[in-house]
Design a protein around this motif. Structure first.
Motif, mmCIF file in Angstrom:
data_model
loop_
_atom_site.group_PDB
_atom_site.id
_atom_site.type_symbol
_atom_site.label_atom_id
_atom_site.label_comp_id
_atom_site.label_asym_id
_atom_site.label_seq_id
_atom_site.Cartn_x
_atom_site.Cartn_y
_atom_site.Cartn_z
ATOM 1 N N LEU A 1 45.352 42.494 40.340
ATOM 2 C CA LEU A 1 46.695 42.281 40.889
ATOM 3 C C LEU A 1 47.299 40.992 40.340
ATOM 4 N N GLN A 2 46.504 39.940 40.263
ATOM 5 C CA GLN A 2 47.023 38.692 39.698
ATOM 6 C C GLN A 2 47.372 38.859 38.222
ATOM 7 N N ASP A 3 46.572 39.606 37.491
ATOM 8 C CA ASP A 3 46.895 39.879 36.086
ATOM 9 C C ASP A 3 48.220 40.634 35.973
ATOM 10 N N LEU A 4 48.414 41.623 36.840
ATOM 11 C CA LEU A 4 49.659 42.390 36.847
ATOM 12 C C LEU A 4 50.846 41.473 37.145
ATOM 13 N N ASN B 1 55.582 38.017 35.206
ATOM 14 C CA ASN B 1 56.123 36.691 35.485
ATOM 15 C C ASN B 1 56.484 36.542 36.962
ATOM 16 N N GLN B 2 55.630 37.113 37.803
ATOM 17 C CA GLN B 2 55.850 37.124 39.254
ATOM 18 C C GLN B 2 54.751 36.306 39.933
ATOM 19 N N PRO B 3 55.071 35.151 40.484
ATOM 20 C CA PRO B 3 54.030 34.375 41.165
ATOM 21 C C PRO B 3 53.546 35.086 42.430
#
Length: 117
Positions: free
Chosen positions: A75-78, A83-85
């Motif tokens: 999910l963090q990779d996605l 470019n979504q924190p």
């Protein structure tokens, strides 16, 4: 959607685990604490599904620490690619990563309770 749902799942489980350990440190009976959380602000399907496992400290896996760690990492990779924190996703991911590092990757993800206990 699965990854987004698992962010909720992992975040809820980490919070439930921390609340349980804190309650026990305050000399509140674990069964009673989980019962009260289950009818109060902590009420959730996660708590309902994991209450007995927490009481019994039965960490046989339904959903492992390794699996949720992988999903939260993905999910963090996605989010990074978009470019979504993600502000609140990092802490639960790292907590489950610590469980994996400590050799508890194949235990149920409710065993995160042991980090707080």
């Amino acid at each position: 959607m699965k990854l987004i749902n698992n962010l909720c799942l992992g975040s809820f489980m980490a919070t439930i685990a921390e609340c349980t350990a804190l309650g026990e440190a305050c000399d509140i009976d674990k069964s009673e604490l989980l019962k009260i959380l289950g009818v109060g602000g902590g009420q959730s399907l996660v708590l309902k599904g994991k209450t007995q496992k927490l009481i019994d400290e039965d960490f046989s896996a339904h959903f492992s620490n390794s699996a949720i760690y992988k999903d939260l990492h993905t999910l963090q990779d996605l989010a990074y690619s978009m470019n979504q924190p993600l502000y609140t996703a990092a802490i639960p991911k790292e907590l489950f990563g610590k469980m994996k590092k400590e050799g508890k990757g194949e235990e149920d993800f409710c065993s995160i309770y042991k980090l707080f206990k």
